[in-house]
Design an enzyme around this catalytic site. Sequence first.
Site, PDB file in Angstrom:
ATOM      1  N   CYS A  17       0.834  -1.209   0.000  1.00 60.74           N
ATOM      2  CA  CYS A  17       0.000   0.000   0.000  1.00 60.74           C
ATOM      3  C   CYS A  17       0.866   1.256   0.000  1.00 60.74           C
ATOM      4  CB  CYS A  17      -0.874   0.042   1.234  1.00 60.74           C
ATOM      5  SG  CYS A  17      -1.869  -1.416   1.461  1.00 60.74           S
ATOM      6  N   ARG A  73       4.952   0.224  -6.180  1.00 58.60           N
ATOM      7  CA  ARG A  73       4.963  -0.604  -4.973  1.00 58.60           C
ATOM      8  C   ARG A  73       4.031  -1.804  -5.097  1.00 58.60           C
ATOM      9  NH1 ARG A  73       6.463   2.526  -0.239  1.00 58.60           N
ATOM     10  NH2 ARG A  73       4.970   1.424   1.037  1.00 58.60           N
ATOM     11  N   TRP A  89      -2.974  -2.620  -1.593  1.00 60.76           N
ATOM     12  CA  TRP A  89      -2.572  -3.974  -1.980  1.00 60.76           C
ATOM     13  C   TRP A  89      -3.266  -4.884  -0.976  1.00 60.76           C
ATOM     14  CZ3 TRP A  89       0.285  -8.276  -0.253  1.00 60.76           C
ATOM     15  CH2 TRP A  89       0.787  -9.107  -1.258  1.00 60.76           C
ATOM     16  N   ASN A 140      -1.617   1.628   5.847  1.00 62.94           N
ATOM     17  CA  ASN A 140      -0.687   0.685   5.241  1.00 62.94           C
ATOM     18  C   ASN A 140      -0.218  -0.235   6.362  1.00 62.94           C
ATOM     19  OD1 ASN A 140       1.422  -0.607   4.003  1.00 62.94           O
ATOM     20  ND2 ASN A 140       2.676   1.212   3.691  1.00 62.94           N
ATOM     21  N   GLY A 141      -0.270  -1.549   6.154  1.00 60.35           N
ATOM     22  CA  GLY A 141       0.199  -2.465   7.196  1.00 60.35           C
ATOM     23  C   GLY A 141      -0.905  -3.402   7.648  1.00 60.35           C
ATOM     24  N   GLU A 192      19.147 -15.909  -9.717  1.00 65.13           N
ATOM     25  CA  GLU A 192      18.637 -14.567  -9.993  1.00 65.13           C
ATOM     26  C   GLU A 192      18.064 -14.488 -11.420  1.00 65.13           C
ATOM     27  OE1 GLU A 192      17.691 -11.978  -8.763  1.00 65.13           O
ATOM     28  OE2 GLU A 192      17.928 -10.359 -10.202  1.00 65.13           O
ATOM     29  N   LYS A 252      14.182 -13.495 -12.218  1.00 68.86           N
ATOM     30  CA  LYS A 252      13.826 -12.357 -13.084  1.00 68.86           C
ATOM     31  C   LYS A 252      12.865 -12.812 -14.177  1.00 68.86           C
ATOM     32  CE  LYS A 252      14.855  -9.800 -11.423  1.00 68.86           C
ATOM     33  NZ  LYS A 252      15.406  -9.213 -10.241  1.00 68.86           N
ATOM     34  N   GLU A 296       9.364 -13.652 -12.749  1.00 66.40           N
ATOM     35  CA  GLU A 296       8.664 -12.457 -12.269  1.00 66.40           C
ATOM     36  C   GLU A 296       8.000 -11.678 -13.377  1.00 66.40           C
ATOM     37  OE1 GLU A 296      12.103 -10.451 -10.332  1.00 66.40           O
ATOM     38  OE2 GLU A 296      10.577  -9.769  -8.946  1.00 66.40           O
ATOM     39  N   HIS A 323      21.212 -34.596 -10.274  1.00 66.50           N
ATOM     40  CA  HIS A 323      20.494 -35.041  -9.075  1.00 66.50           C
ATOM     41  C   HIS A 323      18.996 -34.771  -9.167  1.00 66.50           C
ATOM     42  CE1 HIS A 323      24.310 -35.948  -7.214  1.00 66.50           C
ATOM     43  NE2 HIS A 323      24.742 -34.787  -7.661  1.00 66.50           N
ATOM     44  N   LYS A 367       6.645  -3.943  -4.926  1.00 66.11           N
ATOM     45  CA  LYS A 367       8.064  -3.573  -4.937  1.00 66.11           C
ATOM     46  C   LYS A 367       8.681  -3.686  -3.552  1.00 66.11           C
ATOM     47  CE  LYS A 367      11.867  -1.825  -6.587  1.00 66.11           C
ATOM     48  NZ  LYS A 367      12.704  -2.774  -7.348  1.00 66.11           N
TER      49      LYS A 367
END
Length: 629
Positions: A2, A27, A77, A101-102, A502, A506, A509, A525, A624
């Site tokens: 948020c 965000r 969010w 927010n939270g 990474e 990427k 995402e 394996h 974000k």
Amino acid sequence: MCGIVGYVGREKVKDLLVDGLSRLEYRGYDSAGFALYPKDDTANFVVRRCVGVVAELRKATQDVGQTETQGIAHTRWATHGVPNEVNAHPHLTGLTVLVHNGIIENHAHLRSAFQEQGVAFHSQTDTEVFARLIESNREWHVQKEKEASGKDFLDLPTERKRDIVLEALRQSMRQVDGHYAILFMVKGLPGYLFGVQSGAPMVVGRTPHGSLIASDLHALIRHTREVSFVPHGAIVEASAEGYRYIDPASGKASTPKFETINWSAQEVEKEGYEHFMLKEIHQQPLVVADTLSGRLPQEAGDPFIWDHPKAHEVLWKNCKKVYLVACGTAYYAAMVGKYFLERWARIPVEVDLASEFRYRSPILEPGTVLGVISQSGETADTLAALRLANEMGVTTFSVCNVPGSTIMRESSFQYPTKAGPEIGVASTKAFTAQLVVLAALAQDIARLRGFKADPAPFARLPHDMEQILARAQSYMDLGARLADKKTILFVGRGAMYPLALEGALKLKEISYRHAEGYAAGELKHGPIALVDERLATIVLGPSDDLLPKTLSNLEEIRSRKGYIIGIGEESNKNFKALCDEYIGMPATDWALAPLLYVLPLQLISYGLAKHLECDIDKPRNLAKSVTVE
Ligand code: F6R
């Protein structure tokens, strides 16, 4: 997550708020809204909310907000309650309109207590419960006032109304559990905004025309660079004339201290690039140069230049073990950092995911130094890990990108990255900045502990990165050609292993395609079972002593008809001959290879995501800055 923006002053507020929200879009959010304090105090708050993007809110509200100069706004969010208009903020309850927010952890208990008293709620949110709590505490104080002076809230002088609201807020803060930032206005008290920073960040900005409050710097830097980060646990009261911070326990007020942030407004624009992510990928040579600027030793054997040289020296000379803790991409940077620190400085390093570390009763022996790595400086799990380490009495440090962020403030030592605002949700330039700080730090610790250190290759980095980025289009085209592959496997050894992780992150995402990162030696394996002609493998193979082993793994994939993309030294004809496609890289030191090899990985993901028409800067379901667990 948020985002909150608020303003009180002399400027028209609606566009200022909506513009602020659009700066917080990165965000991650699913609905947006605002509340304006009406010019005519007898009218109601102007509240507008909608599901979807800020542009929708802007379009749907062209008719309102031509005169108001005070308001609050929010991007939501969803955590409690589905993303719909009713659950979107602001929430109006009685005279109070509030954004949040939270998470309020005891919201269910509070809600049922109110429901037992016959209070009805419109939304499923914890936010509405918080607004109701403030309102009911305010009403209680008003009732007392009425008994004493016979006056109702609206008849009281401004200062008394303000004090009642602050009292009600302090009382409410004692009744809620959780971590949050809130911002609200109260009808009958024009010219004031009230907020709390209790575990979710908030920053205030001083402008010549009024006072701004937001969740982060991005919403402010178009208007001001004079900012103050609201201290944890503080109440903030804003009026057109300025701010007061109030300690909720004692009620004592103080005047904030302001600092100047050297981020420019231009940095939050795309500057001609199609996406922020593409701009940020191309900024990396500059970011590396900025991060190292003024820090590189004059000659081999000289120290790197840190902000706290003496204490830095004592810390690392006495350090026995390092813990690196982070989330997501920053965690992969930490994994690369382990290679740097162990190989150069010969310190044992443990790397941990913050979400695991904090709940595992970690053992931090005396002499341990714990470092957290974070772009935003606000990631909830990383912050909790840092706080745990601080409580356990070990020295902590941060590698962090956002000046004044909570993680930066709460760590004992700071090794800042200078990537500037990173707006694309998928981290790119912050990652390379983290790597370069960790490499520089490891070199300097090696020097302090009497091991060989050679910082010379650092100077070449920006140049080599530029060279690679000059071929950006070809890597993006290669990415687009992966559209018919069912899975993309990334493999590497040594410091290329975390880079493989990474690369896969990427790609997942931003393109929503399945990808996996593996240590090349692990293929046999398990994952080799996946290999067929619809699997592409990206093999990260700089010319180091591990390459022959990586190439044997490559042969195993080839003999099972896997499609192979090699990334290795330009001059390595043998490697190239084994691949279906090959990306040639400049020759480089083993340790700096991750900083170069990551560039084509980012561009391959970008190219694939663009080809698939994905929302590259704001991938679905992602935020974000993950400020909740
Ligand atoms: C991936 C990404 C995330 C972040 C993670 C930690 O591209 O951006 O995985 O790296 O959420 O965030 P910070 O670095 O802000 O602590």
